[in-house]
Motif scaffolding. Sequence first.
Motif, PDB file in Angstrom:
ATOM      1  N   ILE A 151      -2.347   3.324  -2.920  1.00  0.00           N
ATOM      2  CA  ILE A 151      -1.116   3.172  -3.698  1.00  0.00           C
ATOM      3  C   ILE A 151      -0.383   1.904  -3.296  1.00  0.00           C
ATOM      4  O   ILE A 151       0.165   1.194  -4.146  1.00  0.00           O
ATOM      5  N   SER A 152      -0.374   1.590  -2.020  1.00  0.00           N
ATOM      6  CA  SER A 152       0.260   0.358  -1.558  1.00  0.00           C
ATOM      7  C   SER A 152      -0.413  -0.862  -2.188  1.00  0.00           C
ATOM      8  O   SER A 152       0.260  -1.812  -2.615  1.00  0.00           O
ATOM      9  N   GLN A 153      -1.729  -0.840  -2.265  1.00  0.00           N
ATOM     10  CA  GLN A 153      -2.455  -1.954  -2.883  1.00  0.00           C
ATOM     11  C   GLN A 153      -2.128  -2.065  -4.370  1.00  0.00           C
ATOM     12  O   GLN A 153      -1.938  -3.176  -4.895  1.00  0.00           O
ATOM     13  N   VAL A 154      -2.070  -0.925  -5.063  1.00  0.00           N
ATOM     14  CA  VAL A 154      -1.754  -0.932  -6.491  1.00  0.00           C
ATOM     15  C   VAL A 154      -0.344  -1.479  -6.716  1.00  0.00           C
ATOM     16  O   VAL A 154      -0.109  -2.284  -7.632  1.00  0.00           O
ATOM     17  N   LEU A 155       0.598  -1.079  -5.888  1.00  0.00           N
ATOM     18  CA  LEU A 155       1.972  -1.563  -6.004  1.00  0.00           C
ATOM     19  C   LEU A 155       2.036  -3.078  -5.817  1.00  0.00           C
ATOM     20  O   LEU A 155       2.670  -3.797  -6.608  1.00  0.00           O
ATOM     21  N   THR A 156       1.375  -3.568  -4.787  1.00  0.00           N
ATOM     22  CA  THR A 156       1.363  -5.008  -4.528  1.00  0.00           C
ATOM     23  C   THR A 156       0.701  -5.764  -5.669  1.00  0.00           C
ATOM     24  O   THR A 156       1.203  -6.813  -6.120  1.00  0.00           O
ATOM     25  N   PHE A 176      14.182   3.359   0.745  1.00  0.00           N
ATOM     26  CA  PHE A 176      13.658   1.995   0.765  1.00  0.00           C
ATOM     27  C   PHE A 176      13.595   1.506   2.207  1.00  0.00           C
ATOM     28  O   PHE A 176      14.585   1.059   2.785  1.00  0.00           O
ATOM     29  N   VAL A 177      12.419   1.637   2.798  1.00  0.00           N
ATOM     30  CA  VAL A 177      12.163   1.114   4.145  1.00  0.00           C
ATOM     31  C   VAL A 177      10.782   0.461   4.077  1.00  0.00           C
ATOM     32  O   VAL A 177       9.780   1.043   4.490  1.00  0.00           O
ATOM     33  N   PRO A 178      10.698  -0.760   3.533  1.00  0.00           N
ATOM     34  CA  PRO A 178       9.402  -1.340   3.198  1.00  0.00           C
ATOM     35  C   PRO A 178       8.633  -1.828   4.416  1.00  0.00           C
ATOM     36  O   PRO A 178       9.218  -2.185   5.450  1.00  0.00           O
ATOM     37  N   SER A 179       7.326  -1.852   4.265  1.00  0.00           N
ATOM     38  CA  SER A 179       6.487  -2.532   5.250  1.00  0.00           C
ATOM     39  C   SER A 179       6.730  -4.024   5.150  1.00  0.00           C
ATOM     40  O   SER A 179       7.306  -4.527   4.170  1.00  0.00           O
ATOM     41  N   ASN A 180       6.292  -4.755   6.156  1.00  0.00           N
ATOM     42  CA  ASN A 180       6.475  -6.204   6.139  1.00  0.00           C
ATOM     43  C   ASN A 180       5.736  -6.831   4.958  1.00  0.00           C
ATOM     44  O   ASN A 180       6.243  -7.763   4.323  1.00  0.00           O
ATOM     45  N   ASP A 181       4.554  -6.296   4.624  1.00  0.00           N
ATOM     46  CA  ASP A 181       3.782  -6.834   3.494  1.00  0.00           C
ATOM     47  C   ASP A 181       4.538  -6.653   2.180  1.00  0.00           C
ATOM     48  O   ASP A 181       4.614  -7.572   1.358  1.00  0.00           O
ATOM     49  N   LEU A 182       5.098  -5.448   1.973  1.00  0.00           N
ATOM     50  CA  LEU A 182       5.834  -5.200   0.734  1.00  0.00           C
ATOM     51  C   LEU A 182       7.107  -6.040   0.682  1.00  0.00           C
ATOM     52  O   LEU A 182       7.469  -6.581  -0.371  1.00  0.00           O
ATOM     53  N   LEU A 183       7.773  -6.161   1.813  1.00  0.00           N
ATOM     54  CA  LEU A 183       8.976  -6.990   1.873  1.00  0.00           C
ATOM     55  C   LEU A 183       8.664  -8.427   1.469  1.00  0.00           C
ATOM     56  O   LEU A 183       9.382  -9.040   0.658  1.00  0.00           O
ATOM     57  N   GLU A 184       7.599  -8.987   2.013  1.00  0.00           N
ATOM     58  CA  GLU A 184       7.240 -10.369   1.690  1.00  0.00           C
ATOM     59  C   GLU A 184       6.816 -10.508   0.235  1.00  0.00           C
ATOM     60  O   GLU A 184       7.082 -11.533  -0.403  1.00  0.00           O
ATOM     61  N   THR A 185       6.164  -9.474  -0.307  1.00  0.00           N
ATOM     62  CA  THR A 185       5.774  -9.512  -1.716  1.00  0.00           C
ATOM     63  C   THR A 185       7.004  -9.572  -2.610  1.00  0.00           C
ATOM     64  O   THR A 185       7.056 -10.356  -3.575  1.00  0.00           O
TER      65      THR A 185
END
Length: 484
Positions: free
Chosen positions: A320-325, A342-351
Motif C-alpha cells: 500500500i505504501s508503494q501504491v500511495l507513492t 498523519f505521522v508519515p515515514s521519511n519516504d512519504l514526507l519527502e514524496t
Amino acid sequence: MEQFYHFLTLAGLAFYWILVAGVTLRVVLKRRAVSVSLAWLMIIYLIPFVGLIGYVLFGELNLGRKRAERAKEMLAPFTQWFSQLDDCHAHAPEHFGRHIYRIDELCNNRLGLPALSGNTLHLQRTPQEILNSVIDDIESAQHEIRMMFYIWHPGGLADAVGAALIRAAQRGVDVKLLLDSAGSPRFFRSPWLGQMQEAGIDVIQALEVSPWRIFLRRLDLRQHRKIIVIDNTVAYTGSMNMVDPAFFKQDSGVGQWVDIMVRLTGPTVNVLSAIHCWDWEVETGKREFPPLPECKLSPDQAQHPVQVVPSGPGMPEHLISQVLTLAINQANQSVRITTPYFVPSNDLLETLKMTAQRGIRVELIIPHKNDSLMVQWASRAFYTELMLAGVKIFEFYGGLLHTKSVVIDEQFCLVGTVNMDMRSLWLNFEVTLAVDDEDFTKEMYELQQGYMNQSHPVVLQDWAERPFYYRFLERTFYLFNPLL
C-alpha cells in the motif's frame, strides 16, 4: 548478608546490561528504516527496563507462530487464485487510464492481483445512509454474508445491523463475522456475542488479546480492515467501523467521527471476498475461496477499473505504501489527502514535499482535535517543513475526520482503511481501493471540498508564533513518530 545483597545488585546490573547489549544488537542488525531503529535505541537507553519490555512487546513484526506459518503457506494458493483474474475480460489494461495502469502492473507483479473493470461504485457519506444501506442488503441476502471490522461498538443503528444479521442467520444465510479483539472489547463483553452465536453466526476474534500471549505476539498488530460482502454480489469497504457515531466515544472531546463507505457491485466484490477468506484462514486455518467473478463486459459498459490493494503480515511488504507513492508521483495538477492520523515515514514526507516543490497543488486535511494526543502533537511536528515546501494544511473542526482518501488530478482516487502513519502502511492488516472512475472521483473531490469548508487553513506566519511549549511537545512526540 550485606555482601550477598551487593553481589545480587551487581549481578542484576550485569544481567540488565547484557540484555540491553543483546537487544541493541537485535535493533541494529534488523533491516528496517534507520529512523525506527534510532527511535527504539533512544527508548531503550532513556527509559530503563520499560524500554526493553516495550521492544519485546512492540519492537518487531511478530504475528505469532501459528498465524505466521499459515500466512506464509497461504501466499502461493491465494496468488494462484488472484492470477486467474488476469484471463477474464474485466482485466483490460489496454483500456486503463494512466494512473491505474502502473498500479495494476505493481500489484500484478507482486501479488498476482490485477485491476478489474465493470464495477459500479456508490459513495455513501453519512452514518444513517451507510448503516441503513447495509441493513437493506443484509435483509436481501440469500446465501452468504462475510463481515470484518476493527471496531464493533453496540448502540444505535449498529444494533439494528446486528439484529438484521441474526434474522439472516435464522433464515439459513451463512454468516461469518471477524472482529479485531482489541478494537471490539465492548462487543465481546455484550449480550450480542451470545445472541449471534445462538443464531448460528460464526463469530471469530481476530488477533485475540490475552495476558498469556503478550510475549508471543506483537500486541499492536491489528486487523484494521473494514469489509462487508453479501452473496458475492455486493460489497462495502471504507473508513467506517460498525458503530453509530451518535453512540460512540461521546466523552472523548473530539466530536462525532466523520466517515465514508463505498458500496460496490461487479467483479471487485469477489476480490474483497477473497481478502476476507485470507483473514479468516489466518485466524481459523480453514481455507475457502469465493467463486471467480463473472467477467463478461458488454462493449457499451463503463470500464471503471478498480485495483484492490491489501497489506499485512504474509502479504508482500509495503504494497500500500508503494501504491500511495506511485499515485502521488503521477500527479500532474493536484493531490488532496484526508486522514485522521498523519505521522508519515521519511519516504512519504519527502514524496509530499517533492510533489509540492514541482508545482503540484498538495492539500492535506486532518482533524483539529484527535483522539490520540501523541499522534496530534507528532503530526504538528511536520507542519513547518511541509508548509515551507508548499503543502497547504487544513485543520477540520467538524468532528474527528476519519475518512481516509487521496484524490489525484481530480481524476483518480484511493479510498479505504489506511491512515497516513507507519502503523497502517507497514504493520496492520489494511485494504485500499485504487479507483479509475472520473465521476466517482469527482464525488470524492467534492466531499473533500466540503471538509475543507469546515476547516481552517494553517498559516505559516501564524504557526511560527505558536508558544514554546507547543514546540517542545511537538519535538518530543516527533522522536517517537516511527513507533506511533
